[in-house]
Design a protein around this motif. Structure first.
Motif, PDB file in Angstrom:
ATOM      1  N   UNK A 183       0.820  -1.221   0.000  1.00 52.87           N
ATOM      2  CA  UNK A 183       0.000   0.000   0.000  1.00 52.87           C
ATOM      3  C   UNK A 183       0.853   1.270   0.000  1.00 52.87           C
ATOM      4  N   UNK A 184       1.948   1.259   0.756  1.00 52.66           N
ATOM      5  CA  UNK A 184       2.810   2.439   0.850  1.00 52.66           C
ATOM      6  C   UNK A 184       4.051   2.330  -0.059  1.00 52.66           C
ATOM      7  N   UNK A 185       4.068   1.296  -0.898  1.00 54.67           N
ATOM      8  CA  UNK A 185       5.144   1.143  -1.906  1.00 54.67           C
ATOM      9  C   UNK A 185       6.543   1.039  -1.287  1.00 54.67           C
ATOM     10  N   UNK A 186       6.613   0.424  -0.116  1.00 52.65           N
ATOM     11  CA  UNK A 186       7.915   0.223   0.547  1.00 52.65           C
ATOM     12  C   UNK A 186       8.410  -1.160   0.132  1.00 52.65           C
ATOM     13  N   UNK A 187       8.761  -1.299  -1.144  1.00 60.26           N
ATOM     14  CA  UNK A 187       8.880  -2.658  -1.670  1.00 60.26           C
ATOM     15  C   UNK A 187      10.259  -3.038  -2.194  1.00 60.26           C
ATOM     16  N   UNK A 188      11.322  -2.452  -1.644  1.00 59.25           N
ATOM     17  CA  UNK A 188      12.642  -2.977  -2.029  1.00 59.25           C
ATOM     18  C   UNK A 188      12.769  -4.415  -1.545  1.00 59.25           C
ATOM     19  N   UNK A 189      12.335  -4.615  -0.329  1.00 66.00           N
ATOM     20  CA  UNK A 189      12.309  -5.957   0.255  1.00 66.00           C
ATOM     21  C   UNK A 189      11.060  -6.112   1.107  1.00 66.00           C
ATOM     22  N   UNK A 190      10.683  -7.369   1.309  1.00 66.99           N
ATOM     23  CA  UNK A 190       9.727  -7.661   2.376  1.00 66.99           C
ATOM     24  C   UNK A 190      10.525  -7.784   3.666  1.00 66.99           C
ATOM     25  N   UNK A 191       9.866  -7.547   4.757  1.00 66.03           N
ATOM     26  CA  UNK A 191      10.577  -7.677   6.030  1.00 66.03           C
ATOM     27  C   UNK A 191      11.007  -9.123   6.269  1.00 66.03           C
ATOM     28  N   UNK A 192      10.202 -10.046   5.756  1.00 65.31           N
ATOM     29  CA  UNK A 192      10.520 -11.470   5.964  1.00 65.31           C
ATOM     30  C   UNK A 192      11.827 -11.859   5.271  1.00 65.31           C
ATOM     31  N   UNK A 193      12.341 -10.996   4.381  1.00 59.45           N
ATOM     32  CA  UNK A 193      13.640 -11.279   3.743  1.00 59.45           C
ATOM     33  C   UNK A 193      14.816 -10.845   4.622  1.00 59.45           C
ATOM     34  N   UNK A 194      14.555 -10.124   5.683  1.00 65.39           N
ATOM     35  CA  UNK A 194      15.616  -9.742   6.631  1.00 65.39           C
ATOM     36  C   UNK A 194      15.618 -10.785   7.757  1.00 65.39           C
ATOM     37  N   UNK A 195      16.641 -11.613   7.794  1.00 74.43           N
ATOM     38  CA  UNK A 195      16.647 -12.715   8.762  1.00 74.43           C
ATOM     39  C   UNK A 195      16.514 -12.227  10.208  1.00 74.43           C
ATOM     40  N   UNK A 196      17.377 -11.315  10.592  1.00 72.33           N
ATOM     41  CA  UNK A 196      17.411 -10.927  12.009  1.00 72.33           C
ATOM     42  C   UNK A 196      16.188 -10.107  12.394  1.00 72.33           C
ATOM     43  N   UNK A 197      15.795  -9.201  11.517  1.00 77.80           N
ATOM     44  CA  UNK A 197      14.618  -8.381  11.854  1.00 77.80           C
ATOM     45  C   UNK A 197      13.383  -9.274  11.981  1.00 77.80           C
ATOM     46  N   UNK A 198      13.217 -10.215  11.083  1.00 75.93           N
ATOM     47  CA  UNK A 198      11.977 -10.998  11.140  1.00 75.93           C
ATOM     48  C   UNK A 198      11.961 -11.939  12.343  1.00 75.93           C
ATOM     49  N   UNK A 199      13.123 -12.459  12.722  1.00 79.35           N
ATOM     50  CA  UNK A 199      13.163 -13.273  13.951  1.00 79.35           C
ATOM     51  C   UNK A 199      12.859 -12.421  15.182  1.00 79.35           C
TER      52      UNK A 199
END
Ligand SMILES: N[C@@H](CCC(=O)N[C@@H](CS)C(=O)NCC(=O)O)C(=O)O
Length: 317
Positions: free
Chosen positions: A245-261
């Motif tokens: 919705x806000x076009x923050x789409x370089x990455x999904x958060x789930x692609x950041x290992x440490x942040x998503x854990x």
């Protein structure tokens, strides 16, 4: 979506004409404190205060988390506005205003201050005794919840320890500007340049965060602090709302290992998942922001399992 002008509600999207397409957030205006200090107009008392929230709002979500963690559920009552925010702004629906049965949040603002001008935001911390808004700034509300009611509840858990305040504030400043408010700056930008700036600054900060969280379990020190909770409410919405919705789409958060854990760990702290409602949240954003999503179609993804095991209890150097 709108604001109060000269005592009247006006339906109007954010004005970005004077800021070269940049979204500029209005400062919160009700800034009183609940405290035991002599002469305080607002003393900590059980049953005196009421919290109005939207489950979609990352700022209001912080206050719900602190209400849970600080065992304030029997001390501060709460009600939830309707998910969609249309031409009349936040609507109370059937159960949203148990105190006065008003229809819209702007009526509550005018009840508190008939001369109020500006946007009508949640969270709202309301005083039933003097019938006014004590405070509508999430940062200040969570700090009051953190300590002002300790004697009433006996819960002395401290998410803003004096010894760490300086570091917490430094981290908060970057995270507020580039991530919490950063996703809004990207989503509400009305020029390509303003969007590009917000996008790059946001993902620079997420890269910084991924690196920081590879070396330490929490943002500051060895325990969860308010810095973590203030960040969490933005991160938990990221893939479901901000990515699309806000076009923050370089990455999904789930692609950041440490942040998503890290998000999974915080989600699994007892009481926290009960404050999260991503279906309601998606309906709010996608169906309310007609300027951004005129069809009001709510996407079916992203499917996420925040209950999945995390690796945050490993050793850090
Ligand atoms: N600085 C405020 C921001 C609150 C805020 O902007 N809330 C949004 C919902 S996420 C809102 O009510 N927006 C209505 C509007 O801008 O008209 C806080 O942290 O409490």
């Amino acid at each position: 979506m709108g604001l109060i002008v000269n005592g009247k509600w006006v339906d109007q999207w954010y004005d970005t004409d004077k800021s070269e397409g940049k979204f500029v957030r209005q400062d919160s205006r009700f800034r009183a404190q609940i405290s035991t200090a002599q002469g305080s107009q607002f003393k900590p008392e059980a049953g005196r205060y009421h919290l109005y929230v939207s489950l979609a709002c990352p700022w209001a979500h912080r206050t719900l988390i602190f209400r849970k963690l600080k065992q304030l559920e029997d001390v501060i009552s709460v009600s939830v506005v309707e998910a969609q925010m249309m031409e009349n702004g936040w609507e109370f629906g059937e159960s949203g205003d148990p105190l006065y049965h008003l229809d819209h949040a702007y009526q509550l603002y005018l009840k508190a201050d008939p001369s109020y001008q500006g946007r009508v935001t949640v969270p709202i911390l309301w005083d039933k005794k003097t019938q006014t808004i004590v405070n509508n700034e999430s940062v200040e509300i969570i700090r009051m919840f953190n300590s002002a009611f300790n004697e009433l509840t006996g819960n002395v858990d401290d998410y803003f320890p004096v010894a760490q305040r300086e570091e917490i504030e430094a981290v908060n400043t970057r995270i507020y500007d580039t991530i919490n408010n950063g996703v809004y700056k990207a989503g509400f930008a009305t020029t390509q340049e303003a969007y590009n700036d917000a996008y790059h600054t946001l993902f620079d900060s997420l890269d910084w965060l991924e690196n920081r969280l590879s070396k330490q379990r929490y943002l500051v020190g060895e325990n969860i602090t308010e810095a973590d909770w203030r960040l969490f409410t933005t991160l938990i919405r990221f893939d479901a709302v901000y990515h699309g919705h806000f076009k923050c789409n370089r990455n999904k958060l789930s692609e950041f290992h440490h942040i998503s854990n890290y998000v999974n760990e915080l989600y699994q702290v007892p009481g926290v998942k009960e404050t999260v409602d991503l279906e309601y949240t998606k309906i709010h954003y996608y169906a309310s922001h007609l300027t951004i999503n005129p069809t009001r179609i709510v996407p079916l993804g992203a499917t996420q399992n925040f209950d999945a095991p995390h690796d945050r209890d490993r050793q850090y150097f």
